[in-house]
Design a protein around this motif. Structure first.
Motif, PDB file in Angstrom:
ATOM      1  N   SER A 192      -7.587   7.907  -0.197  1.00  0.00           N
ATOM      2  CA  SER A 192      -7.564   8.353  -1.590  1.00  0.00           C
ATOM      3  C   SER A 192      -8.564   7.558  -2.410  1.00  0.00           C
ATOM      4  N   LEU A 193      -8.843   8.062  -3.609  1.00  0.00           N
ATOM      5  CA  LEU A 193      -9.809   7.387  -4.486  1.00  0.00           C
ATOM      6  C   LEU A 193      -9.323   6.001  -4.875  1.00  0.00           C
ATOM      7  N   VAL A 194      -8.033   5.877  -5.213  1.00  0.00           N
ATOM      8  CA  VAL A 194      -7.509   4.585  -5.649  1.00  0.00           C
ATOM      9  C   VAL A 194      -7.529   3.575  -4.503  1.00  0.00           C
ATOM     10  N   PHE A 195      -7.221   4.019  -3.275  1.00  0.00           N
ATOM     11  CA  PHE A 195      -7.232   3.103  -2.149  1.00  0.00           C
ATOM     12  C   PHE A 195      -8.651   2.707  -1.764  1.00  0.00           C
TER      13      PHE A 195
ATOM     14  N   ILE B 180      -7.165  -2.910   6.851  1.00  0.00           N
ATOM     15  CA  ILE B 180      -7.007  -1.849   7.857  1.00  0.00           C
ATOM     16  C   ILE B 180      -5.971  -0.824   7.404  1.00  0.00           C
ATOM     17  N   LEU B 181      -4.850  -1.291   6.845  1.00  0.00           N
ATOM     18  CA  LEU B 181      -3.781  -0.383   6.424  1.00  0.00           C
ATOM     19  C   LEU B 181      -4.242   0.585   5.331  1.00  0.00           C
ATOM     20  N   LEU B 182      -5.148   0.128   4.470  1.00  0.00           N
ATOM     21  CA  LEU B 182      -5.616   0.981   3.375  1.00  0.00           C
ATOM     22  C   LEU B 182      -6.347   2.225   3.874  1.00  0.00           C
TER      23      LEU B 182
ATOM     24  N   LEU C 215      -2.330  12.179  -9.910  1.00  0.00           N
ATOM     25  CA  LEU C 215      -2.011  12.491  -8.514  1.00  0.00           C
ATOM     26  C   LEU C 215      -3.276  12.713  -7.688  1.00  0.00           C
ATOM     27  N   ILE C 216      -4.362  13.118  -8.357  1.00  0.00           N
ATOM     28  CA  ILE C 216      -5.607  13.350  -7.615  1.00  0.00           C
ATOM     29  C   ILE C 216      -6.183  12.027  -7.092  1.00  0.00           C
ATOM     30  N   TYR C 217      -5.784  10.920  -7.720  1.00  0.00           N
ATOM     31  CA  TYR C 217      -6.305   9.628  -7.293  1.00  0.00           C
ATOM     32  C   TYR C 217      -5.632   9.118  -6.017  1.00  0.00           C
ATOM     33  N   ILE C 218      -4.457   9.694  -5.681  1.00  0.00           N
ATOM     34  CA  ILE C 218      -3.766   9.223  -4.487  1.00  0.00           C
ATOM     35  C   ILE C 218      -3.805  10.243  -3.359  1.00  0.00           C
TER      36      ILE C 218
ATOM     37  N   PRO D 218       0.818  -1.232   0.000  1.00  0.00           N
ATOM     38  CA  PRO D 218       0.000   0.000   0.000  1.00  0.00           C
ATOM     39  C   PRO D 218       0.844   1.271   0.000  1.00  0.00           C
ATOM     40  N   VAL D 219       1.919   1.275   0.770  1.00  0.00           N
ATOM     41  CA  VAL D 219       2.800   2.444   0.806  1.00  0.00           C
ATOM     42  C   VAL D 219       3.561   2.567  -0.508  1.00  0.00           C
ATOM     43  N   VAL D 220       4.041   1.450  -1.031  1.00  0.00           N
ATOM     44  CA  VAL D 220       4.833   1.444  -2.263  1.00  0.00           C
ATOM     45  C   VAL D 220       4.022   1.969  -3.442  1.00  0.00           C
ATOM     46  N   ILE D 221       2.743   1.594  -3.509  1.00  0.00           N
ATOM     47  CA  ILE D 221       1.895   2.015  -4.628  1.00  0.00           C
ATOM     48  C   ILE D 221       1.838   3.532  -4.725  1.00  0.00           C
ATOM     49  N   LEU D 222       1.669   4.196  -3.578  1.00  0.00           N
ATOM     50  CA  LEU D 222       1.590   5.656  -3.574  1.00  0.00           C
ATOM     51  C   LEU D 222       2.869   6.282  -4.140  1.00  0.00           C
TER      52      LEU D 222
END
Length: 374
Positions: free
Chosen positions: A302-305, A295-297, A243-246, A222-226
């Motif tokens: 953000s929209l993607v998460f 839980i971590l998400l 960038l608006i998705y994250i 989850p952290v890496v994706i951002l």
């Protein structure tokens, strides 16, 4: 609101009867009772007001009227689809416009498919969990969400069904069901990622140390994706608009955080009780990973998460009832925890879908014009 609660309770009773029939080896009766429950809940979704669910205004109604303008010329309709939606959804819209002449058909069918796959996934685990309890969690926790994210909910339900197979999971099923999920919503491709994770941390032939190293690596995703999206945008591989998705969209409701944690804690207690017996440990390890990611998400709203999170959130349907089995051998304790769980579910449903929406358009309005041309 009363209509929805009544519908949930009736379908839970039908699922309970279906479970009893299944355990008595009356498979035909069990199938009919379960199907009846699914159809009742889907009908509720199909006849609801157009004001319930933002996706109705974004693509259900626009897509319906677009399909209606191409009646008699199906391939031209597909070619000129300006919303660039998935194939199976476009087919349903065309059938809705040409045969039933009402958007309610699409609303009904999408809910029917979603509910069928969730029910089938619960049936796959009926020997491990309480089916009516799992169905109650689905009704009160996920059903309202499925009224907003209709296409993606179909995809989420199919992926949930796929991983309900546990030890019977194989690559052929994965390819077939992930592709089926994808023709309803492109996010279904996450099923391939989940299968890779399952293969790394859930397979019996993996060394224990390696399995847990991979488990920790997968938790970092989850952290890496951002950061990956930010880097790709920085070097021009992605447009800056992504960038608006994250970006964090605001605070997460406290009730959602507590509920997810309670669901995972319930399941984790069961996981600990089974470790020494090696009972279903492979599937349980994978599901523990899914619960932690769920839980971590929440740390980034953000929209993607939020969209990715639906594929993890759906497993709460089995976390609570599976956790209840940890207390099954202690007389009276399972009953007490089951009652507390039901109260928690009701409170969560009211807080998340009623209290937080006070002042908005009242969401529990049923449209009586079922399958009537508009």
């Amino acid at each position: 609101m009363t209509a929805y609660i009544g519908c949930f309770l009736v379908t839970c009773l039908l699922i309970a009867s279906s479970e009893k029939s299944r355990k008595q080896n009356h498979k035909r009766a069990a199938f009919c009772l379960g199907l009846f429950a699914v159809v009742i809940l889907s009908t509720m979704a199909g006849i609801r007001s157009y004001q319930v669910g933002t996706d109705i205004r974004f693509y259900i109604l626009p897509g319906y009227y677009q399909a209606k303008s191409y009646l008699g010329n199906f391939f031209t309709y597909l070619k000129n689809d300006k919303y660039q939606l998935e194939l199976m959804y476009l087919i349903l819209e065309y059938i809705s416009a040409s045969i039933f002449q009402s958007p309610h058909f699409v609303m009904f069918i999408l809910s029917l498919i979603t509910n069928l796959f969730v029910y089938a996934g619960i049936v796959n685990m009926y020997q491990k969990i309480s089916m009516p309890l799992a169905w109650a969690v689905f009704c009160f926790v996920y059903f309202n969400v499925s009224l907003n994210l209709m296409r993606q909910s179909v995809s989420v339900a199919i992926i949930f069904y796929l991983f309900s197979y546990g030890e019977r999971l194989n690559l052929k099923k994965v390819i077939t069901l992930v592709l089926l999920a994808t023709i309803f919503h492109i996010s279904g491709l996450i099923g391939f990622f989940l299968y890779v994770v399952y293969s790394l941390i859930g397979q019996r032939n993996r060394l224990s140390g390696t399995k847990w190293v991979m488990f920790i690596i997968c938790l970092s995703l989850p952290v890496v994706i951002l950061y990956m999206i930010q880097i790709l945008c920085m070097f021009g591989f992605f447009s800056g608009k992504y960038l608006i998705y994250i970006g964090n969209q605001g605070e997460i409701a406290l009730g959602n955080i507590i509920f997810r944690f309670m669901g995972f804690l319930s399941f984790f207690i069961y996981y600990l009780s089974c470790r020494k017996y090696k009972h279903n440990i492979d599937q349980l390890t994978f599901l523990m990973y899914v619960g932690i990611i769920n839980i971590l998400l929440l740390y980034n709203n953000s929209l993607v998460f939020t969209r990715i999170g639906k594929f993890f959130e759906i497993f709460q349907v089995i976390y609570f009832p599976w956790g209840m089995s940890a207390y099954s051998k202690i007389k009276g304790l399972k009953t007490i925890f089951s009652i507390l769980l039901i109260l928690l579910i009701l409170f969560y449903w009211y807080y998340q879908f009623i209290f937080l929406n006070i002042g908005a358009t009242y969401p529990y309005k049923i449209d009586s014009n079922l399958f009537k041309a508009v």
